[in-house]
Design a protein around this motif. Structure first.
Motif, PDB file in Angstrom:
ATOM      1  N   UNK A 173      42.960  -4.685 119.545  1.00 33.18           N
ATOM      2  CA  UNK A 173      44.146  -4.398 118.687  1.00 33.18           C
ATOM      3  C   UNK A 173      44.171  -5.822 118.033  1.00 33.18           C
ATOM      4  N   UNK A 174      44.425  -6.918 119.192  1.00 30.95           N
ATOM      5  CA  UNK A 174      44.584  -8.101 118.810  1.00 30.95           C
ATOM      6  C   UNK A 174      43.608  -8.941 117.991  1.00 30.95           C
ATOM      7  N   UNK A 175      42.324  -8.586 117.808  1.00 29.21           N
ATOM      8  CA  UNK A 175      41.347  -9.476 117.056  1.00 29.21           C
ATOM      9  C   UNK A 175      41.013  -8.621 116.122  1.00 29.21           C
ATOM     10  N   UNK A 176      41.474  -7.447 115.770  1.00 24.68           N
ATOM     11  CA  UNK A 176      40.662  -6.721 114.781  1.00 24.68           C
ATOM     12  C   UNK A 176      40.702  -6.864 113.506  1.00 24.68           C
ATOM     13  N   UNK A 177      41.861  -7.473 113.077  1.00 22.11           N
ATOM     14  CA  UNK A 177      42.038  -7.873 111.656  1.00 22.11           C
ATOM     15  C   UNK A 177      41.186  -9.438 111.482  1.00 22.11           C
ATOM     16  N   UNK A 178      41.662 -10.089 112.751  1.00 21.69           N
ATOM     17  CA  UNK A 178      41.019 -11.701 112.509  1.00 21.69           C
ATOM     18  C   UNK A 178      39.395 -11.602 112.597  1.00 21.69           C
ATOM     19  N   UNK A 179      38.922 -10.920 113.641  1.00 15.58           N
ATOM     20  CA  UNK A 179      37.539 -10.815 113.535  1.00 15.58           C
ATOM     21  C   UNK A 179      36.619 -10.268 112.276  1.00 15.58           C
ATOM     22  N   UNK A 180      37.565  -9.415 111.733  1.00 16.90           N
ATOM     23  CA  UNK A 180      37.095  -8.694 110.443  1.00 16.90           C
ATOM     24  C   UNK A 180      37.051  -9.945 109.346  1.00 16.90           C
ATOM     25  N   UNK A 181      38.044 -10.685 109.309  1.00 16.87           N
ATOM     26  CA  UNK A 181      38.167 -11.820 108.235  1.00 16.87           C
ATOM     27  C   UNK A 181      37.164 -12.786 108.515  1.00 16.87           C
ATOM     28  N   UNK A 195      36.018  -7.053 105.554  1.00 16.86           N
ATOM     29  CA  UNK A 195      37.236  -7.004 105.629  1.00 16.86           C
ATOM     30  C   UNK A 195      37.798  -5.833 105.814  1.00 16.86           C
ATOM     31  N   UNK A 196      37.342  -4.965 105.165  1.00 17.57           N
ATOM     32  CA  UNK A 196      37.991  -3.467 104.905  1.00 17.57           C
ATOM     33  C   UNK A 196      37.798  -2.669 106.405  1.00 17.57           C
ATOM     34  N   UNK A 197      36.804  -3.487 107.082  1.00 20.02           N
ATOM     35  CA  UNK A 197      36.383  -2.673 108.622  1.00 20.02           C
ATOM     36  C   UNK A 197      37.693  -2.920 109.547  1.00 20.02           C
ATOM     37  N   UNK A 198      38.639  -4.032 109.094  1.00 20.52           N
ATOM     38  CA  UNK A 198      39.743  -4.129 109.932  1.00 20.52           C
ATOM     39  C   UNK A 198      40.706  -2.978 110.277  1.00 20.52           C
ATOM     40  N   UNK A 199      40.863  -2.116 109.341  1.00 21.98           N
ATOM     41  CA  UNK A 199      41.499  -0.809 109.302  1.00 21.98           C
ATOM     42  C   UNK A 199      40.948   0.149 110.219  1.00 21.98           C
TER      43      UNK A 199
END
Length: 271
Positions: A173-181, A195-199
């Motif tokens: 959960x902590x890295x979901x958005x950051x790793x996708x970016x 980027x859309x994979x973060x969701x």
């Protein structure tokens, strides 16, 4: 190159607040079991979750802008350093939440009672607890964690599987958005897909949390209310969960780049 900018500090503050709130959410069940009003406690818990999720959604566009403003030269190293600072903010926020946990258990216990007195009206509850009189009373309940909280805790009573699962879910959960970016930088030709994979990543982490973690703690809290279990067991379980959450934010530092590479690789099968 200046890694720490006003924007990155603003995002770090947001992430700090998000993880502090999510850590303090563990105090709500403890408070509900303490005053024997678990349903009212869960309503407050849901409010905190919504605030946390909203704050998380608000910070995501600002975090994404760090990619757009990154220098062309050494962009990967620059963004990685900034993102690791943001992950560090999640660790600091979790530590802050742990420090305030005893205080919030006391405050939430009273907030649950006030919610009942206000017939479930959240606006009336907010108006009441943010009055000068109640703020002054709340300050008197401030207390720091003590080693006495761990007096009855035994290592053999800690469910290792649950501890590890919560730690891994927190890391994801902590890295979901950051790793996708970051994956968008690794595979610029598939940047939008990454980027859309973060969701999807955060959605999976949330589902795992709801399936494996929340029900077990809720059952223990119900046992306390129905006098089938001890409050100390619930307290020990909650302390274990915040500890595994803290370790999860640290584990996120190690999984961050690996997760980004996995997302970049996985997008090959989508595009």
């Amino acid at each position: 190159m200046e890694f720490i900018t006003e924007k990155s500090l603003f995002i770090a503050l947001f992430i700090f607040i998000i993880h502090s709130i999510e850590t303090l959410a563990y105090a709500v069940r403890l408070s509900g079991a303490r005053v024997k009003m678990i349903a009212s406690a869960l309503s407050l818990f849901n409010i905190m979750v919504i605030v946390s999720r909203l704050a998380n959604m608000m910070q995501q566009p600002f975090t994404g802008s760090l990619i757009d403003t990154a220098p062309k030269e050494n962009a990967l190293e620059f963004v990685e350093t900034q993102f690791r600072i943001l992950i560090g903010a999640s660790t600091v926020g979790t530590v802050f939440g742990i420090i305030l946990l005893p205080t919030f258990i006391a405050l939430f216990s009273r907030a649950i009672i006030y919610l009942s007195e206000e017939k479930g009206s959240v606006p009336s509850l907010i108006k009441r607890i943010f009055s000068l009189h109640y703020i002054k009373r709340g300050v008197t309940h401030f207390s720091l964690p003590k080693f006495s909280y761990l007096r009855d805790t035994r290592v053999k009573d800690i469910p290792i599987n649950l501890f590890c699962v919560n730690m891994i879910i927190t890391a994801i959960y902590t890295i979901g958005v950051l790793s996708a970016l970051y994956a968008a930088l690794l595979s610029p030709e598939r940047a939008s897909t990454a980027i859309m994979a973060s969701g999807l990543i955060n959605g999976v982490a949330t589902i795992l949390l709801v399936i494996f973690i929340d029900p077990k703690i809720s059952v223990i809290a119900d046992d306390v209310v129905n006098q089938r279990g001890s409050y100390n067991k619930l307290k020990n379980m909650s302390l274990m969960m915040v500890t595994s959450r803290l370790l999860g934010t640290i584990l996120a530092q190690f999984l961050f780049v690996w997760g980004a590479r996995y997302i970049a690789w996985f997008t090959k099968f989508i595009v």
